[in-house]
Scaffold this motif. Structure first.
Motif, short mmCIF file in Angstrom:
data_model
loop_
_atom_site.label_atom_id
_atom_site.label_comp_id
_atom_site.label_asym_id
_atom_site.label_seq_id
_atom_site.Cartn_x
_atom_site.Cartn_y
_atom_site.Cartn_z
N ASP A 302 63.23 34.59 -4.29
CA ASP A 302 63.29 33.66 -4.98
C ASP A 302 64.75 32.70 -5.06
O ASP A 302 64.92 31.62 -4.82
CB ASP A 302 63.27 33.68 -6.63
CG ASP A 302 61.63 33.88 -6.95
OD1 ASP A 302 60.85 33.65 -5.88
OD2 ASP A 302 61.03 34.40 -7.90
N ARG A 360 55.12 25.94 1.53
CA ARG A 360 55.89 25.72 0.14
C ARG A 360 55.17 25.09 -0.67
O ARG A 360 55.21 25.13 -1.90
CB ARG A 360 57.20 24.82 1.03
CG ARG A 360 58.10 25.50 1.88
CD ARG A 360 58.76 26.46 1.37
NE ARG A 360 60.04 25.87 0.48
CZ ARG A 360 60.61 26.49 -0.55
NH1 ARG A 360 60.37 27.68 -0.65
NH2 ARG A 360 61.62 25.90 -1.19
N ARG A 363 53.52 27.46 -2.69
CA ARG A 363 54.23 28.25 -3.51
C ARG A 363 54.52 27.43 -4.74
O ARG A 363 54.39 27.93 -5.82
CB ARG A 363 55.61 28.38 -2.80
CG ARG A 363 56.30 29.50 -3.69
CD ARG A 363 55.76 30.80 -4.03
NE ARG A 363 56.77 31.53 -4.80
CZ ARG A 363 57.76 32.26 -4.19
NH1 ARG A 363 57.95 32.38 -3.05
NH2 ARG A 363 58.66 32.77 -5.10
N ASN A 367 53.24 28.54 -8.44
CA ASN A 367 54.24 28.88 -9.52
C ASN A 367 53.63 28.29 -10.79
O ASN A 367 53.94 28.83 -11.71
CB ASN A 367 55.59 28.27 -9.04
CG ASN A 367 56.35 29.15 -8.34
OD1 ASN A 367 55.90 30.36 -7.84
ND2 ASN A 367 57.40 28.97 -7.83
#
Length: 465
Positions: A302, A360, A363, A367
């Motif tokens: 991260d 991305r 992701r 999240n």
């Protein structure tokens, strides 16, 4: 030629900008002053000679009748005295010349004027050791040429005095221009000098809190140098924020890594004495070590992701958010089996594409879904909706957990920020910070708010492709 260029470059490097501007301004004024003085000298000399010639023409007109009646005359020695004209008449035929020698030079041009074959003319010559200006004109009806001469040394002395006066005035102007040029360069470059001093001070102290003092004045009327100083102050503010953010990231990362690294070392030391542990103790220590390794690996990954400011351009392609959302929801159901995930996609949004990096964006969505699932009660729903709102594509993620306190809303996307209610939950506080960074890299906007009826509502908006 290369040697001259190198010498000029060395001179420019050794002289400060203020001095170079003053010298350049003085040189420019000096060139203009010299040009004006030279032009003034030529004009003055031309006007004085014209005035002298006008006097010669008047003198000739006054004595025309006299010499027409007298005939050829050898002239006098009047040119020996300033402002006293010397006159003589010359016939076209040499046989009619007087016995006395002429006081003024006589040549073929003089005979041609007397015969009417040539126009009157002026001539500069020397008589009895003095510079004179001579005018030759024909006396009509007599085949005679009248020559009138005056000393011109007075004109030369007048021109010389005017030249000295103009040189003095020009020199004084150059000196005044040099002083004014230095003052103007010093005043005009004062903000640049302050900018340079501030930059040198920051380089020496590594403290980006310094600023350049700007002159007070009405807004919108700043000059270019003042705007440059203001832009430099803005850049310093951004640099200060960047440095502070980096320091805060390092401090937060070291704080977050300290606990799992300590636990890793403890469990590693414990496993090093495995012969003294029971099988159950070894299994627990091994399991804890594996979990802590995964946590540290996730945290480091991260941090690496957050260190990137923008997406790699070769990986950007046209992606369909609806398909990415469906895949992210399926993955979240596998990670959080106790949470109910629902998804609704508007028909208009199903075929919309946006430029981005698929991994991305996936992701980012994972999240948001993980954050919603973490705060939802067991069996509670997490609702996602993808719609087209105006000229933007909008994705909302809502949970039915405790929601976000008003004092926590401004900080939910900060790195390592964890609300008081979330400190007991797993995670490092980087998920939402990473989601915001990915959204900004894709020119999207992400916001958080309290959902009506309770829970948290995250809204992601980016232009439709």
């Amino acid at each position: 030629m290369s040697g001259r260029r190198g010498l000029g470059a060395r001179w420019r490097r050794r002289r400060p900008l203020r001095t170079r501007l003053a010298i350049a301004a003085s040189a420019a004024v000096a060139l203009v002053a010299v040009g004006i003085c030279v032009a003034a000298i030529f004009i003055t000399r031309h006007q004085m000679i014209r005035q002298l010639e006008f006097g010669l023409a008047q003198t000739a007109a006054q004595h025309t009748e006299q010499y027409r009646q007298e005939g050829p005359s050898a002239g006098d020695k009047g040119c020996q005295y300033p402002a006293v004209p010397c006159l003589q008449s010359v016939p076209a035929d040499k046989s009619r010349d007087p016995r006395e020698p002429y006081a003024l030079p006589v040549d073929d041009a003089t005979r041609e004027v007397a015969a009417g074959r040539r126009a009157p003319y002026y001539k500069q010559l020397t008589v009895a050791g003095y510079p004179v200006r001579m005018y030759t004109v024909r006396l009509r009806g007599k085949d005679l040429a009248l020559q009138v001469a005056l000393r011109s040394d007075l004109v030369e002395r007048g021109v010389q005095k005017a030249s000295l006066a103009l040189a003095g005035v020009g020199g004084a102007g150059v000196l005044l221009a040099a002083g004014l040029g230095y003052w103007v360069s010093r005043t005009g470059l004062a903000p640049v000098a302050r900018l340079t001093a501030t930059a040198e001070r920051i380089a020496a102290t590594r403290d980006a809190r310094h600023r350049i003092e700007l002159p007070a004045g009405p807004p919108g009327r700043e000059d270019e140098v003042t705007r440059l100083a203001a832009s430099f102050n803005t850049m310093l503010g951004e640099l200060e924020q960047s440095v502070a953010a980096q320091r805060r990231l390092v401090a937060d990362a070291s704080h977050e890594l300290r606990t799992p690294l300590t636990a890793l070392r403890t469990n590693a030391e414990l496993l090093a004495r495995a012969d003294r542990l029971t099988e159950a103790q070894r299994d627990r220590a091994s399991g804890a070590l594996g979990r802590q390794l995964r946590e540290v690996t996730t945290l480091v990954n991260d941090l690496i992701e957050l260190a990137r400011d923008e997406e790699p351009q070769p990986l950007v392609e046209q992606v369909r958010p609806a398909a990415l959302l469906a895949h992210a929801v399926e993955a979240a159901r596998g990670h959080w089996p106790e949470i109910t995930f629902t998804s609704r996609t508007d028909g208009a949004a199903a075929g919309v594409t946006v430029p981005g990096v698929p991994a991305r964006l996936s992701r980012l969505l994972s999240n948001l879904l993980d954050n919603a699932a973490k705060f939802s009660p067991p069996g509670g729903p997490v609702e996602t909706e993808l719609t087209v709102a105006g000229d933007a594509l909008e994705l909302t993620v809502r949970d039915h957990g405790p929601g976000i306190a008003a004092e926590d809303l401004p900080h939910v996307f900060d790195r390592f920020y964890r609300a008081e209610a979330a400190r007991a939950l797993p995670g490092s506080g980087l998920g939402l910070a990473m989601a915001r960074q990915i959204a900004r890299a894709h020119h999207a906007e992400i916001t958080a708010a309290q959902a009506p009826g309770g829970g948290a509502l995250f809204r992601l908006r980016f232009p439709a492709g």
